[in-house]
Write an enzyme that holds these catalytic residues in place. Structure first.
Site: not given
Length: 268
Positions: A144, A157
């Site tokens: 990401s 995350y």
């Protein structure tokens, strides 16, 4: 362009929807034999059924699941050339975005790392003995842009994905000399179920901003994230990069991180 993937064997995790589904479809179109891994199948994945596709239902948060997946792939297709670690994001029961550091519990952190890091570690560990036998092996981890763009939200995350990026670099250093390339693809916001499904990111941001969910995806989120293209990326745009990195055409590309993020990441 012929990606020279015809007959190659690939495992794709998180394969039933979104980026994973697009990767499965792309690899099949290139003639690869694909083991699609997800907790359950779906109509879109079922529609791709054929002799080159096997679905393996698995919960990768089960420590025994990754080895079983790899064993099944080798049993069915006789070897392994490509591993795409795409499964990730919020673990079951979690909804992102989550704002602030203090609300996160130890259980939140454990579940996030279990899904986004430890599942990948176990899958790579199980796959490497087989990948080392391939003459054109490739691992592609889907990370990401948030791994390199810290913010006061999604702490668990973001840090898990940063760890995943570090893991890929280290794996490349050890195994590229042995013929296994390891690369990372880092999407920004992608128009997947994570955003579009009921209760997903679009609804969370709609509640925080007062906009409706469609406006969030079409304009509010791209503006908040300063997306240079003005829109969320599409799953196929990420899948195309994954397929290229999986391909022997990328034989000299390893240890790299490719942003497919609509211009989200501004840092060098």
């Amino acid at each position: 362009m012929d990606l020279r993937l015809n007959g190659r064997v690939a495992i794709v995790t998180g394969a039933s929807k979104g980026i994973g589904l697009a990767v499965v479809r792309t690899l099949l179109d290139e003639g690869a034999r694909v083991v699609a891994v997800s907790r359950k199948s779906g109509a879109d994945l079922d529609a791709l059924a054929g002799p080159n596709l096997v679905h393996v239902p698995a919960d990768l948060m089960d420590p025994a699941a990754p080895a079983a997946v790899v064993e099944r792939a080798v049993e069915v297709f006789g070897g392994l050339d490509v591993l795409v670690n795409n499964a990730g994001g919020p673990p079951p029961g979690a909804v992102l975005p989550r704002f602030g550091f203090l609300p996160l519990t130890d259980d939140d952190w454990r579940a996030m790392y279990e899904f986004n890091l430890f599942a990948v570690v176990r899958t790579v560990r199980a796959a490497l003995p087989h990948l080392l036998k391939s003459d054109a092996a490739s691992i592609v981890n889907v990370s990401s842009g948030n791994a390199r763009h810290p913010a006061p939200m999604n702490f668990d995350y973001n840090s898990a994905k940063a760890a995943l990026n570090n893991l890929a670099k280290g794996l490349s250093e050890e195994f590229a000399p042995q013929g296994v390339r390891v690369n990372t693809v880092s999407p920004g916001p992608v128009r997947t179920a994570w955003w579009t499904e009921e209760g997903g990111a679009a609804d969370v941001l709609a509640g925080a901003t007062g906009a409706d969910r469609d406006a969030v995806m079409d304009s509010v989120a791209p503006e908040m994230m300063s997306l240079s293209t003005g829109r969320l990326a599409l799953p196929q745009e990420v899948a195309d990069v994954v397929a290229l990195l999986a391909s022997p055409r990328s034989a000299s590309t390893t240890g790299a991180d490719f942003a497919v993020d609509s211009g989200f990441l501004k840092e060098l």
